[in-house]
Scaffold this motif. Structure first.
Motif, mmCIF file in Angstrom:
data_model
loop_
_atom_site.group_PDB
_atom_site.id
_atom_site.type_symbol
_atom_site.label_atom_id
_atom_site.label_comp_id
_atom_site.label_asym_id
_atom_site.label_seq_id
_atom_site.Cartn_x
_atom_site.Cartn_y
_atom_site.Cartn_z
ATOM 1 N N ASP A 122 0.829 -1.209 0.000
ATOM 2 C CA ASP A 122 0.000 0.000 0.000
ATOM 3 C C ASP A 122 0.866 1.262 0.000
ATOM 4 O O ASP A 122 0.351 2.380 0.207
ATOM 5 C CB ASP A 122 -0.918 0.005 1.228
ATOM 6 C CG ASP A 122 -1.879 -1.167 1.190
ATOM 7 O OD1 ASP A 122 -2.404 -1.450 0.085
ATOM 8 O OD2 ASP A 122 -2.096 -1.821 2.225
ATOM 9 N N GLY A 123 2.176 1.076 -0.161
ATOM 10 C CA GLY A 123 3.082 2.215 -0.153
ATOM 11 C C GLY A 123 3.386 2.722 1.246
ATOM 12 O O GLY A 123 3.944 3.809 1.407
ATOM 13 N N MET A 124 3.021 1.939 2.260
ATOM 14 C CA MET A 124 3.227 2.355 3.645
ATOM 15 C C MET A 124 4.578 1.854 4.146
ATOM 16 O O MET A 124 4.862 0.652 4.069
ATOM 17 C CB MET A 124 2.134 1.782 4.555
ATOM 18 C CG MET A 124 0.729 2.263 4.200
ATOM 19 S SD MET A 124 0.538 4.023 4.496
ATOM 20 C CE MET A 124 0.606 4.058 6.277
ATOM 21 N N PRO A 125 5.412 2.768 4.688
ATOM 22 C CA PRO A 125 6.695 2.314 5.233
ATOM 23 C C PRO A 125 6.517 1.609 6.582
ATOM 24 O O PRO A 125 5.607 1.950 7.345
ATOM 25 C CB PRO A 125 7.487 3.608 5.403
ATOM 26 C CG PRO A 125 6.488 4.706 5.392
ATOM 27 C CD PRO A 125 5.244 4.217 4.741
ATOM 28 N N PHE A 126 7.385 0.650 6.859
ATOM 29 C CA PHE A 126 7.391 -0.020 8.161
ATOM 30 C C PHE A 126 8.779 -0.593 8.402
ATOM 31 O O PHE A 126 9.616 -0.619 7.505
ATOM 32 C CB PHE A 126 6.307 -1.106 8.240
ATOM 33 C CG PHE A 126 6.535 -2.280 7.318
ATOM 34 C CD1 PHE A 126 6.173 -2.203 5.979
ATOM 35 C CD2 PHE A 126 7.104 -3.461 7.787
ATOM 36 C CE1 PHE A 126 6.384 -3.281 5.117
ATOM 37 C CE2 PHE A 126 7.318 -4.540 6.935
ATOM 38 C CZ PHE A 126 6.959 -4.442 5.597
#
Lengths: 302, 84
Positions: free
Chosen positions: A134-138
């Motif tokens: 989803d293009g979310m950094p982690f």
């Protein structure tokens, strides 16, 4: 040895014919030629760069088990070899037999194995920043408190026994875990692409959805992620993953890592594993009080 | 035609023509692909649609983007037309 097996396969086929069974011979044999890039005497394996093997696989570099006794000791990195590639169990099992060295001139020019530190069981996983579907950094540290099963793929991998197998087996594990809410909430699956140039977030999302039967809520338990090429190399080195690109195809090893809830490596698998075995180890690692249930050391590296 | 057949054997045959337990879903066989008006996906059975599927992938089928040249794609599609 190759001939012996070939004879045995012919004998088996003849027996089946006598029995009137409509079965196919259990093994297939292919001519094999390639350059050895590395050898592992302990695992009795050669990593070989080879051309197309019509009907079996395209040009690739990958490790092969060797049946000939002593062959791995004799062969050196850089050697060009010919052999019989035997495939059994619909290509799931394969190995080399009848190895002959046809050119030793490459021995001195072969690249030495890269000096790198592969994490040992109990060592902390580097807290690398990843970007999910989803293009979310982690970060790896975001999963502290959960047991995480990690594997590495690239979405364009055309070899059914490689990335598609990893993803389909992870899909089974995901579906099974969903039936047990306690274990589901204490575990996570993470598929990391080592092809970040192609496997952007939208590509990973589409790929992930195919393995989640289009149930996007599954992404909350199974992330498909990539990182920048430099961090991907760090991660690969830490986990002993080998990959390199050649003609838009990526040769790679198959690696699965179980990361404990405290963020350390709990276990590795490379070749011999089943979804059931991975799932059991993942569930066990996720149990709140695992004091005397430490997993075995199958496939431990380093 | 031989080139198309070689490409088919290297890239397509393993998944489409043999039951393969490593796959999440068994993909359709490719014989008679162009005989019906639609592909197994429901899309029109045209060269362009098949080319798009090969290049971009579909579902669990990997994309062959950047791996097959224009000539490869043409030869492969031409060979697929001969599979009855």
């Amino acid at each position: 040895m190759g001939r012996a097996l070939q004879r045995s396969a012919v004998a088996s086929a003849a027996t089946l014919l006598l029995l009137g069974a409509a079965c196919q011979p259990k093994t297939k044999q292919y001519s094999f030629r390639g350059q050895v890039l590395a050898k592992d005497e302990t695992a009795n394996e050669l990593t070989v760069k080879h051309g197309d093997i019509p009907g079996f696989m395209p040009a690739m570099t990958m490790p092969y088990k060797v049946k000939d006794p002593g062959a791995v000791e004799e062969v050196e990195a850089g050697d060009v070899i010919v052999a019989d590639l035997i495939a059994a169990n619909q290509g799931k099992d394969y190995w080399l037999e009848g190895i002959r060295i046809v050119d030793q001139s490459g021995r001195k020019t072969a690249e030495p194995a890269a000096a790198r530190h592969i994490l040992k069981v109990g060592e902390s996983v580097p807290d690398i920043r990843l970007i999910n579907q989803d293009g979310m950094p982690f970060h790896f540290s975001d999963f502290k408190g959960k047991a995480v099963l990690v594997t590495f793929i690239y979405t364009r991998c055309p070899m059914p026994a490689f990335c598609p197998r990893l993803s389909s087996q992870f899909s089974k594990i995901h579906e099974d875990l969903a039936k047990t809410p306690g274990d589901y909430n204490r575990t996570h699956l993470l598929t990391i692409s080592f092809d970040p140039k192609y496997d952007t977030a939208p590509v990973l999302r589409r790929y992930g959805l195919a393995y989640l039967d289009n149930h996007s809520e599954g992404f909350s338990h199974w992330d498909f992620a990539s990182t920048n090429p430099a961090d991907m190399r760090k991660l690969a080195d830490a986990f002993g993953l080998q990959y390199f690109e050649q003609d838009n195809q990526i040769s790679h090893t198959m690696d699965i890592v179980l990361v404990a809830p405290n963020g350390t490596v709990a276990r590795y698998w490379s070749s011999e594993w089943t979804a059931a075995e991975l799932e059991e180890a993942l569930r066990r690692e996720a149990k709140p009080a695992p004091a005397d249930s430490s997993p075995g050391r199958h496939g431990v590296k380093g | 035609m031989q080139h198309g057949q070689d490409l088919f054997e290297v890239h397509c045959d393993d998944c489409h023509e043999q039951a393969n337990p490593d796959l999440k879903k068994q993909p359709p066989r490719l014989e008679g692909l162009f005989r019906s008006k639609t592909l197994p996906s429901g899309a029109p059975a045209t060269d362009n649609q098949v080319r798009k599927t090969i290049v971009e992938g579909l579902g669990t089928m990997p994309a062959f983007d950047r791996r097959l040249s224009e000539k490869d794609l043409n030869d492969l599609i031409q060979y697929l037309h001969t599979l009855k």
